[in-house]
Design an enzyme around this catalytic site. Structure first.
Site, PDB file in Angstrom:
ATOM      1  N   ASP A  78       0.813  -1.224   0.000  1.00 23.54           N
ATOM      2  CA  ASP A  78       0.000   0.000   0.000  1.00 23.54           C
ATOM      3  C   ASP A  78       0.846   1.273   0.000  1.00 23.54           C
ATOM      4  O   ASP A  78       0.429   2.303   0.515  1.00 23.54           O
ATOM      5  CB  ASP A  78      -0.957   0.030   1.210  1.00 23.54           C
ATOM      6  CG  ASP A  78      -1.735  -1.255   1.329  1.00 23.54           C
ATOM      7  OD1 ASP A  78      -2.296  -1.690   0.319  1.00 23.54           O
ATOM      8  OD2 ASP A  78      -1.746  -1.839   2.427  1.00 23.54           O
TER       9      ASP A  78
ATOM     10  N   LYS B 217       2.057   2.203  -5.224  1.00 20.03           N
ATOM     11  CA  LYS B 217       2.685   1.755  -6.481  1.00 20.03           C
ATOM     12  C   LYS B 217       1.806   2.060  -7.683  1.00 20.03           C
ATOM     13  O   LYS B 217       2.289   2.485  -8.719  1.00 20.03           O
ATOM     14  CB  LYS B 217       2.972   0.246  -6.416  1.00 20.03           C
ATOM     15  CG  LYS B 217       4.033  -0.114  -5.399  1.00 20.03           C
ATOM     16  CD  LYS B 217       4.230  -1.595  -5.302  1.00 20.03           C
ATOM     17  CE  LYS B 217       3.102  -2.327  -4.622  1.00 20.03           C
ATOM     18  NZ  LYS B 217       2.954  -2.067  -3.185  1.00 20.03           N
TER      19      LYS B 217
ATOM     20  N   GLY C  15      -4.312  -4.250  -4.343  1.00 19.60           N
ATOM     21  CA  GLY C  15      -5.279  -3.245  -4.773  1.00 19.60           C
ATOM     22  C   GLY C  15      -4.494  -2.002  -5.136  1.00 19.60           C
ATOM     23  O   GLY C  15      -4.005  -1.300  -4.270  1.00 19.60           O
ATOM     24  N   HIS C  16      -4.303  -1.801  -6.417  1.00 16.80           N
ATOM     25  CA  HIS C  16      -3.517  -0.645  -6.852  1.00 16.80           C
ATOM     26  C   HIS C  16      -4.449   0.496  -7.229  1.00 16.80           C
ATOM     27  O   HIS C  16      -5.227   0.388  -8.170  1.00 16.80           O
ATOM     28  CB  HIS C  16      -2.604  -1.036  -8.021  1.00 16.80           C
ATOM     29  CG  HIS C  16      -1.483  -1.928  -7.578  1.00 16.80           C
ATOM     30  ND1 HIS C  16      -0.606  -2.530  -8.434  1.00 16.80           N
ATOM     31  CD2 HIS C  16      -1.105  -2.310  -6.340  1.00 16.80           C
ATOM     32  CE1 HIS C  16       0.261  -3.232  -7.738  1.00 16.80           C
ATOM     33  NE2 HIS C  16      -0.023  -3.122  -6.469  1.00 16.80           N
TER      34      HIS C  16
ATOM     35  N   GLN D 180       2.132  -5.822  -3.234  1.00 13.63           N
ATOM     36  CA  GLN D 180       2.480  -5.928  -1.806  1.00 13.63           C
ATOM     37  C   GLN D 180       3.811  -5.199  -1.559  1.00 13.63           C
ATOM     38  O   GLN D 180       4.170  -4.331  -2.330  1.00 13.63           O
ATOM     39  CB  GLN D 180       2.555  -7.389  -1.346  1.00 13.63           C
ATOM     40  CG  GLN D 180       1.208  -8.096  -1.289  1.00 13.63           C
ATOM     41  CD  GLN D 180       0.758  -8.655  -2.625  1.00 13.63           C
ATOM     42  OE1 GLN D 180       1.528  -9.247  -3.345  1.00 13.63           O
ATOM     43  NE2 GLN D 180      -0.504  -8.477  -2.940  1.00 13.63           N
TER      44      GLN D 180
END
Ligand code: IMP
Length: 422
Positions: free
Chosen positions: A12, A15, A39-40, A223
């Site tokens: 988080d 990225k 979750g980007h 991650q």
């Protein structure tokens, strides 16, 4: 050459935003590990998008997007992701290429994840419950199903045999997991049909050819380094190598072909899920970081734990990955603190140490802090390095000196435009 973009903390770090900002300089964006546990988040033109499996280059006209062999794909979530992007009229068949060697997450992998976590009770990892661990277990156990299997007529038999085995394993856990496998399978088969419409490739060959043709490739990590299966805070980690070496195995890139290693870190630290976190705050300062930074998991919505920057852990991540350039995210969230603390050492077994020891659980490790002056200015409207407040510049200079790597980007908000180049 392949450049890498990696998260240096517990994920988080932002990225998605940075890949989105950098994509214009690259021909190909490739994911090499992880799956829909990621979750980007990308924000531009006032809209927020969360991607889980699809690389963050998908919104750029010219970038090709590759889902590499090291990734695990859940056809159900993948279909939802594609459906959510319908409004953008993206030509997925042309722009999104899937490795035949990527493994598939079955509905029973998700159930096994839930059964395993429930059985662990208090020792649970805090998994995103997306079936990541069980899918990688089947990969290394040589039982997994891969995307390439879908091109052969016997894939449903393979599926059945594996799902039956999983059902027996779920029963073994002897926990109360309610499910309707018929419904889950209907959804899975529908997802598979959508997936089959996309382009499957031998991604390592695609990458070799692209390198030979002089294309610029960015490998996008998911991650963070401290969630790496080998080097993270085991067992509270994910099931893949999130560090630089993971890009070599997850895409088929030789170590000598790695170019720049771009490391992303937040100006403070967050962690979602269980596991040790030496600089975690339980006071107002932590609550402020969570509130101002909107620290909720992009995949699960869970509140993230917040704390000061841990330089001991960050140095470790810089070393493991061979980071050549740093990017500091969410500097704006620290505006308003009188002092900024940085953890520069640990008290560990009666000694003061500056390296990451085997166990960083709170009962063994106490953080030692250095205090720096805070700043009050709102950073969110800034766009030039010269406008940054002096105290923030001092913070940046301090970190650059300690880490011996330049900080090239300072992010001051979620939007593409809130990005300061140095
Ligand atoms: P899993 O990979 O879903 O099994 O989760 C294992 C651990 O990694 C849990 O602590 C999760 O919260 C954490 N994790 C997995 N993916 C992410 C991510 O994208 N960001 C932050 N934490 C993650």
């Amino acid at each position: 050459m392949v450049d890498l973009l990696l998260g240096l903390q517990w994920g988080d770090e932002g990225k998605g935003k940075i890949v989105d900002v950098l994509t214009k300089d690259y021909d190909i964006i490739a994911r090499f590990q992880g799956g829909p546990n990621a979750g980007h988040t990308l924000e531009f033109d006032g809209i927020k998008h969360v991607l889980h499996t699809i690389p963050s280059g998908i919104f750029h006209k010219n970038a090709m997007n590759v889902v590499g062999n090291g990734v695990v794909i859940d056809p159900v979530i993948f279909k939802k992701e594609l459906d959510n992007l319908e409004q953008f009229q993206i030509d997925f068949v042309a722009k999104l290429l899937i490795s035949r060697k990527a493994h598939l997450i079955l509905p029973t992998h998700r159930l096994l994840d839930a059964a395993s976590e429930t059985a662990k009770g208090k020792a649970k990892i805090g998994s995103t419950l997306k079936g990541i661990g069980p899918t990688y277990m089947d990969k290394t156990g040589r039982n997994g199903m891969r995307v390439g299997d879908l091109e052969f007529t016997d894939w449903k038999e393979k599926y059945r045999a594996l799902a039956d085995k999983h059902e027996a394993m779920i029963a073994y856990y002897d926990v109360d997991i309610q499910y309707n496998l018929d419904e889950l399978e209907a959804e899975f088969f529908e997802g598979v049909e959508t997936l089959k419409k996309l382009t499957f490739i031998d991604s390592e060959q695609y990458i070799f050819d692209a390198m030979a043709a002089g294309k610029k490739i960015l490998a996008e990590g998911a991650q963070g380094s401290l969630l790496d299966i080998d080097f993270g805070t085991y067992p509270f980690v994910t099931s893949s190598n999130t560090t630089a070496a993971g890009a070599c195995t997850g895409l088929g890139v030789a170590p000598g072909k790695i170019g720049s290693v771009l490391g992303i870190f937040k100006a403070y630290t967050t962690r979602v899920g269980s596991g040790p976190f030496p600089t975690e705050l339980f006071d107002d300062a932590g609550a402020t970081m969570g509130r101002v930074g909107n620290e909720f998991g992009a995949t699960t919505g869970r509140p993230r734990r917040c704390g000061w920057l841990d330089l001991v852990a960050l140095k470790y991540a810089v070393q493991i990955n061979g980071v050549t350039e740093l990017m500091m995210m969410k500097a704006d969230v620290l505006s308003g603190f009188d002092t900024i603390k940085v953890c520069t050492a640990y008290h560990y077994k009666g000694e003061q140490i500056t390296h990451l020891p085997y166990n960083i659980e709170a009962e063994y490790v106490t953080p030692v802090y250095t205090e720096l002056k805070g700043w009050k200015e709102d950073l969110t409207k800034l766009s030039k390095a010269e406008e940054l407040p002096a105290a923030l510049n001092a913070y940046i200079a301090y970190l650059e000196k300690e880490l011996n790597v330049p900080i090239k980007i300072v992010s001051v908000g979620p939007d593409r435009l809130q990005t300061i180049l140095r």
